[in-house]
Design an enzyme around this catalytic site. Structure first.
Site, short mmCIF file in Angstrom:
data_model
loop_
_atom_site.label_atom_id
_atom_site.label_comp_id
_atom_site.label_asym_id
_atom_site.label_seq_id
_atom_site.Cartn_x
_atom_site.Cartn_y
_atom_site.Cartn_z
N ALA A 124 61.37 67.86 50.26
CA ALA A 124 61.40 69.19 51.03
C ALA A 124 60.36 69.60 51.93
O ALA A 124 59.30 70.54 51.36
CB ALA A 124 62.09 70.09 50.44
N LEU A 125 60.09 68.96 52.89
CA LEU A 125 59.00 69.17 53.92
C LEU A 125 59.33 70.08 55.20
O LEU A 125 58.88 71.06 55.57
CB LEU A 125 58.11 67.96 54.36
CG LEU A 125 57.12 68.31 55.21
CD1 LEU A 125 56.04 68.71 54.70
CD2 LEU A 125 56.52 66.75 55.73
N GLU A 127 61.39 72.10 58.21
CA GLU A 127 61.95 73.56 58.25
C GLU A 127 62.33 73.58 59.68
O GLU A 127 62.53 72.88 60.56
CB GLU A 127 61.04 74.68 57.95
CG GLU A 127 60.29 74.55 56.60
CD GLU A 127 59.52 75.92 56.43
OE1 GLU A 127 59.20 76.58 57.22
OE2 GLU A 127 58.76 75.64 55.34
N GLY A 131 59.15 70.24 62.23
CA GLY A 131 59.73 68.95 61.77
C GLY A 131 58.38 68.13 62.13
O GLY A 131 57.36 67.93 61.04
N SER A 132 58.22 67.56 63.38
CA SER A 132 57.01 66.64 63.43
C SER A 132 55.55 67.60 63.15
O SER A 132 54.56 66.99 62.62
CB SER A 132 56.95 66.27 64.95
OG SER A 132 58.09 65.45 65.20
N ARG A 243 57.65 55.64 54.08
CA ARG A 243 58.16 55.24 55.50
C ARG A 243 58.59 53.58 55.54
O ARG A 243 59.81 53.41 55.92
CB ARG A 243 57.10 55.24 56.44
CG ARG A 243 56.84 56.71 57.13
CD ARG A 243 55.82 56.99 58.05
NE ARG A 243 55.76 58.00 58.48
CZ ARG A 243 54.83 58.89 58.82
NH1 ARG A 243 53.60 58.37 58.78
NH2 ARG A 243 55.14 60.32 59.05
N ARG A 268 85.74 34.27 67.48
CA ARG A 268 86.47 34.75 68.55
C ARG A 268 86.38 33.84 69.77
O ARG A 268 85.38 33.29 70.21
CB ARG A 268 85.66 36.05 69.02
CG ARG A 268 86.16 36.70 70.44
CD ARG A 268 87.41 37.62 70.02
NE ARG A 268 87.91 38.09 71.36
CZ ARG A 268 89.27 38.89 71.48
NH1 ARG A 268 90.10 38.57 70.44
NH2 ARG A 268 89.45 39.37 72.43
N GLU A 366 61.30 60.97 58.46
CA GLU A 366 60.16 60.50 57.82
C GLU A 366 58.96 60.12 59.01
O GLU A 366 58.30 59.30 58.92
CB GLU A 366 60.41 59.42 56.86
CG GLU A 366 61.06 59.55 55.59
CD GLU A 366 60.98 58.96 54.47
OE1 GLU A 366 59.86 58.30 54.36
OE2 GLU A 366 61.86 58.76 53.75
N THR A 368 59.13 60.56 63.54
CA THR A 368 59.82 59.87 64.36
C THR A 368 59.04 58.57 64.97
O THR A 368 58.02 58.63 64.68
CB THR A 368 60.01 61.01 65.73
OG1 THR A 368 58.75 61.23 66.27
CG2 THR A 368 60.66 62.23 65.22
#
Ligand SMILES: Cc1cc2nc3c(=O)[nH]c(=O)nc-3n(C[C@H](O)[C@H](O)[C@H](O)COP(=O)(O)OP(=O)(O)OC[C@H]3O[C@@H](n4cnc5c(N)ncnc54)[C@H](O)[C@@H]3O)c2cc1C
Length: 392
Positions: A124-125, A127, A131-132, A243, A268, A366, A368
């Site tokens: 849990a990092l 919020e 993020g980044s 990652r 097909r 994890e 972008t």
């Protein structure tokens, strides 16, 4: 796999995971996607077959078979179900803080339960406002006697509500950025800790993604991971090693879509022949397969580096490159797979639209793809500076 670097024991374990994926998980994948239910039956399957053990050392009840094989296991499962593969990737992500920085007592208390899969973990990092830019987090932890008191919230947390143990990052010095963060182990039933909501999503639908709230959560001081204020470094060390789990998930999705598109193209028919005989379709398939193999090269290289004892500094760039390449390949290849199936690619009766939706998240979580590029460029600059200094 055209290029097989595995020992006999590793190959046996890979084949076991492949068989479980094909026979037990593949038939459930569409249903998991449609129901949005967390697949506890898949967790049970992993427990019964000791698949979680692939991620842990023997001394804690794991199999001790190394990182390369653990990545291959995620890849094999993702070929049929990205949600189920994520369960494995997060068993690693949520345990890495303990493995890398836990003391003996913490490891003995928690790792055996994580290695057997009795407990699921979470990391849990993120919020809502960070993020980044994770150093902008606002959750706080203040020391009171033998405890830390946590207040705040976390957003977008995988395994929210199903995990038993959370690695939580909070500011012990709210006025600082990177240097004021600490990492804590928080058990799910700690008073004041709650699941506020789960997010409906585009893909990986059976995985829970939730918001967590901390309202005066009292965590014993012995649950501090590593040193106080060293949490940012711990968070980044964890991501360097986790990652590639996302990369393995992405590669599995890409290979699963390629394999499916090939089989479909053989059956097909248009203009009097199977579409696999049209050269434009062959070109797509050739590019898809080549991209998967190129991505695999970077991913397996990372696995071998860890197994051969590479240090943290060496892993940062290799990890970011594997995640960047595999994520971009997953998105490009699954989009082409939908194209090969034509209208049938767009409807839910066939799995490739699910593969395409599932692929997208591998370019986001994890770190972008933009953040991976920043990491790779930063490492390149460091290397070029070191080269210049060495040559003067
Ligand atoms: C399904 C799901 C599961 C997740 N699971 C977890 C989890 O288990 N634990 C956890 O802690 N987090 C988790 N996350 C959070 C995820 O890691 C973040 O969403 C991600 O890191 C991006 O952060 P953000 O959403 O705040 O986007 P932002 O940081 O707001 O970025 C928005 C856009 O700006 C770009 N950008 C940002 N900064 C820069 C820059 N400096 N240069 C160039 N471009 C930039 C980004 O690449 C992106 O394109 C999850 C997210 C999702 C959707």
């Amino acid at each position: 796999m055209p290029w097989d670097v595995l020992s006999d024991e590793q190959r046996e374990l890979r084949d076991l995971v492949r068989q479980l994926a094909r026979e037990r998980i593949a038939p459930r994948a569409a249903e998991i996607d449609a129901s949005h239910d967390f697949p506890w039956d898949v967790v049970e399957l992993f427990r019964e077959n000791d698949i979680f053990g692939l991620f842990f050392a023997e001394e804690y009840g794991g199999l001790g078979t190394g990182t390369l094989l653990s990545l291959i296991a995620i890849e094999e499962v993702a070929k049929v179900c990205a949600t189920s593969a994520l369960i494995l990737a997060v068993q690693e992500l949520g345990s890495l803080g303990l493995k890398l920085t836990g003391n003996d007592e913490q490891k003995e208390r928690y790792l055996p339960r994580l290695a057997s899969g009795e407990w699921l973990p979470a990391y849990a990092l993120t919020e809502s406002g960070s993020g980044s830019d994770s150093a902008a987090m606002r959750t706080t932890a203040r020391r009171e006697g033998d405890e830390y008191v946590l207040d705040g919230s976390k957003r977008f947390i995988t395994n929210a509500g199903v995990a038993n143990l959370y690695t939580v990052f909070a500011k012990t010095r709210p006025e600082s950025r990177h240097r004021g963060i600490s990492a804590f182990l928080v058990e799910a039933d700690t008073p004041g800790f709650a699941l506020a909501r789960l997010e409906p999503k585009m893909g990986i639908a059976g995985s829970t993604t939730g918001e967590l709230t901390f309202d005066g959560v009292r965590v014993p001081a012995e649950n501090l991971l590593g040193d106080e204020d060293d949490g940012f470094r711990i968070a980044m060390r964890i991501l360097d090693r986790s990652r590639p789990g996302v990369a393995a998930q992405a590669l599995g999705i890409a290979q699963g879509a390629t394999d499916y598109a090939l089989e479909y193209a053989k059956t097909r028919e248009t203009m009097g022949q199977a579409i696999v005989h049209h050269q434009l379709i062959q070109a797509k398939l050739a590019d898809m397969e080549t991209e998967c193999e190129a991505a695999r090269g970077l991913l397996y290289r990372f696995g071998r580096m860890v197994d051969e004892g590479a240090d943290d500094v060496e892993l940062t760039k290799a990890s970011a490159m594997a995640k960047l390449k595999c994520g971009d390949v997953a998105m490009a290849v699954t989009t082409e797979a939908v194209q090969i199936l034509g209208g049938y690619g767009y409807i839910k009766e066939y799995p490739v639209e699910r593969f395409m939706r599932d692929a997208k998240i591998t370019q986001i979580y994890e770190g972008t793809q933009e953040i991976q590029r920043l990491v790779i460029a930063r490492e390149m600059l460091k290397e070029s500076r070191a080269f210049l200094l060495a040559s003067v």
